[in-house]
Write a protein that holds these residues in place. Sequence first.
Motif, PDB file in Angstrom:
ATOM      1  N   LEU A 186       0.845  -1.202   0.000  1.00 32.77           N
ATOM      2  CA  LEU A 186       0.000   0.000   0.000  1.00 32.77           C
ATOM      3  C   LEU A 186       0.879   1.251   0.000  1.00 32.77           C
ATOM      4  CD1 LEU A 186      -2.632  -0.999   2.737  1.00 32.77           C
ATOM      5  CD2 LEU A 186      -2.977  -1.009   0.261  1.00 32.77           C
ATOM      6  N   TYR A 187       1.970   1.194   0.764  1.00 35.71           N
ATOM      7  CA  TYR A 187       2.872   2.345   0.924  1.00 35.71           C
ATOM      8  C   TYR A 187       3.729   2.537  -0.337  1.00 35.71           C
ATOM      9  CZ  TYR A 187       6.354   5.381   3.173  1.00 35.71           C
ATOM     10  OH  TYR A 187       7.176   6.433   3.502  1.00 35.71           O
ATOM     11  N   LEU A 188       4.198   1.398  -0.892  1.00 37.02           N
ATOM     12  CA  LEU A 188       5.161   1.444  -2.006  1.00 37.02           C
ATOM     13  C   LEU A 188       4.563   2.083  -3.261  1.00 37.02           C
ATOM     14  CD1 LEU A 188       8.003   0.605  -3.028  1.00 37.02           C
ATOM     15  CD2 LEU A 188       7.021  -1.639  -3.608  1.00 37.02           C
ATOM     16  N   PHE A 189       3.258   1.909  -3.488  1.00 41.07           N
ATOM     17  CA  PHE A 189       2.625   2.469  -4.690  1.00 41.07           C
ATOM     18  C   PHE A 189       2.878   3.971  -4.775  1.00 41.07           C
ATOM     19  CE2 PHE A 189      -0.244   2.322  -8.243  1.00 41.07           C
ATOM     20  CZ  PHE A 189      -0.779   3.606  -8.302  1.00 41.07           C
ATOM     21  N   ASN A 190       2.617   4.678  -3.683  1.00 47.06           N
ATOM     22  CA  ASN A 190       2.846   6.133  -3.696  1.00 47.06           C
ATOM     23  C   ASN A 190       4.322   6.461  -3.836  1.00 47.06           C
ATOM     24  OD1 ASN A 190       0.168   6.672  -3.537  1.00 47.06           O
ATOM     25  ND2 ASN A 190       0.154   6.938  -1.309  1.00 47.06           N
ATOM     26  N   GLY A 191       5.168   5.669  -3.185  1.00 46.17           N
ATOM     27  CA  GLY A 191       6.610   5.915  -3.264  1.00 46.17           C
ATOM     28  C   GLY A 191       7.114   5.791  -4.696  1.00 46.17           C
ATOM     29  N   LEU A 192       6.689   4.709  -5.362  1.00 47.91           N
ATOM     30  CA  LEU A 192       7.120   4.499  -6.752  1.00 47.91           C
ATOM     31  C   LEU A 192       6.506   5.556  -7.658  1.00 47.91           C
ATOM     32  CD1 LEU A 192       6.792   0.599  -6.876  1.00 47.91           C
ATOM     33  CD2 LEU A 192       8.921   1.929  -6.922  1.00 47.91           C
ATOM     34  N   GLY A 193       5.250   5.915  -7.381  1.00 46.21           N
ATOM     35  CA  GLY A 193       4.562   6.920  -8.189  1.00 46.21           C
ATOM     36  C   GLY A 193       5.202   8.294  -8.042  1.00 46.21           C
ATOM     37  N   HIS A 200       4.159  -2.845 -20.143  1.00 51.18           N
ATOM     38  CA  HIS A 200       4.555  -1.421 -20.191  1.00 51.18           C
ATOM     39  C   HIS A 200       5.273  -0.977 -18.923  1.00 51.18           C
ATOM     40  CE1 HIS A 200       2.521  -0.759 -23.972  1.00 51.18           C
ATOM     41  NE2 HIS A 200       1.530  -1.486 -23.495  1.00 51.18           N
ATOM     42  N   ILE A 201       4.596  -1.059 -17.775  1.00 54.99           N
ATOM     43  CA  ILE A 201       5.151  -0.471 -16.551  1.00 54.99           C
ATOM     44  C   ILE A 201       6.476  -1.133 -16.180  1.00 54.99           C
ATOM     45  CG2 ILE A 201       4.790  -0.183 -14.070  1.00 54.99           C
ATOM     46  CD1 ILE A 201       1.833   0.304 -14.674  1.00 54.99           C
ATOM     47  N   HIS A 202       6.476  -2.450 -16.021  1.00 59.04           N
ATOM     48  CA  HIS A 202       7.722  -3.102 -15.613  1.00 59.04           C
ATOM     49  C   HIS A 202       8.766  -3.108 -16.727  1.00 59.04           C
ATOM     50  CE1 HIS A 202       6.315  -5.362 -11.739  1.00 59.04           C
ATOM     51  NE2 HIS A 202       6.558  -4.098 -11.530  1.00 59.04           N
ATOM     52  N   HIS A 207       8.619   8.060  -9.846  1.00 58.52           N
ATOM     53  CA  HIS A 207       8.463   7.876 -11.300  1.00 58.52           C
ATOM     54  C   HIS A 207       7.057   8.248 -11.763  1.00 58.52           C
ATOM     55  CE1 HIS A 207      12.341   5.943 -11.189  1.00 58.52           C
ATOM     56  NE2 HIS A 207      11.894   5.116 -10.263  1.00 58.52           N
ATOM     57  N   PRO A 208       6.661   9.541 -11.594  1.00 55.33           N
ATOM     58  CA  PRO A 208       5.292   9.951 -11.965  1.00 55.33           C
ATOM     59  C   PRO A 208       4.966   9.667 -13.428  1.00 55.33           C
ATOM     60  CG  PRO A 208       6.718  11.874 -11.589  1.00 55.33           C
ATOM     61  CD  PRO A 208       7.478  10.677 -11.131  1.00 55.33           C
ATOM     62  N   GLU A 209       5.976   9.693 -14.271  1.00 54.65           N
ATOM     63  CA  GLU A 209       5.738   9.484 -15.707  1.00 54.65           C
ATOM     64  C   GLU A 209       5.130   8.114 -15.985  1.00 54.65           C
ATOM     65  OE1 GLU A 209       9.636   7.449 -14.986  1.00 54.65           O
ATOM     66  OE2 GLU A 209       8.612   9.260 -14.234  1.00 54.65           O
ATOM     67  N   VAL A 210       5.356   7.166 -15.063  1.00 53.85           N
ATOM     68  CA  VAL A 210       4.846   5.800 -15.283  1.00 53.85           C
ATOM     69  C   VAL A 210       3.354   5.738 -15.004  1.00 53.85           C
ATOM     70  CG1 VAL A 210       5.026   3.402 -14.565  1.00 53.85           C
ATOM     71  CG2 VAL A 210       7.074   4.819 -14.661  1.00 53.85           C
ATOM     72  N   ILE A 211       2.926   6.345 -13.904  1.00 57.04           N
ATOM     73  CA  ILE A 211       1.531   6.218 -13.448  1.00 57.04           C
ATOM     74  C   ILE A 211       0.606   7.153 -14.231  1.00 57.04           C
ATOM     75  CG2 ILE A 211       0.030   6.477 -11.445  1.00 57.04           C
ATOM     76  CD1 ILE A 211       1.907   4.665 -10.282  1.00 57.04           C
TER      77      ILE A 211
END
Length: 180
Positions: A72-79, A102-104, A82-86
Amino acid sequence: MKGVVFTEFLEMVESKFGLEVVDTIIENSNLASEGIYTSVGTYDFNEMISLITNLSDEVKAPMGDLIYTFGLYLFNGLGTSHPEVIENYTNPINLLYAIEDHIHVHVKKLYPDAELPTFKILDKTETSLSMIYSSSRGLYRLAHGLIEKTFEHFNGEATISYELLKEDGTEVKFDIVQHG
Ligand code: HEM
């Protein structure tokens, strides 16, 4: 495992349980890295297992639940990193459908030595997705948390159920039905 996962993990532990718990689990985990991680570095996955095992002992919570909470926490961290991904996606089902191709794939360009799970799509409709997570690490509860947070990110709701196809969690079928 990439350092970005470790730095996000320790930030989560600090925000949820405090700095003392971070210090204690690092001390008790006997880490080759001594708990010092850079986001682009690569570290032994066993260090993550030791940290989670010691966190589970320290805070008296099941490992699976802690790994889910980390998802749950990691989603925001990765986003955030790397905002360009989400930001390419307008709805949760399409984002999840795109993890594998695409994402990975993009993540592999960012972190060439990343060891990523695979997601095999079994079925997709506008509001549902059925897919098989496979990884030698068996982090299906992490995937569960990341999937859950994806719906929250788009202000949606879904029923997410999973079935272990292999007992050690290295192959797990996820059934996702959006209802809000
Ligand atoms: C929301 C959908 C996503 C899901 C379900 C997902 C799932 C996972 C899982 C379960 C892992 C752990 C490794 C394993 O199981 O073997 C992982 C690793 C990783 N994912 Fe994703 N992921 C998602 C989105 C993303 C996004 C948006 C990014 C980056 C912007 C990303 C970057 C990474 C990275 C860097 C790793 C670590 C690889 C390593 O340590 O070698 N993921 N992902």
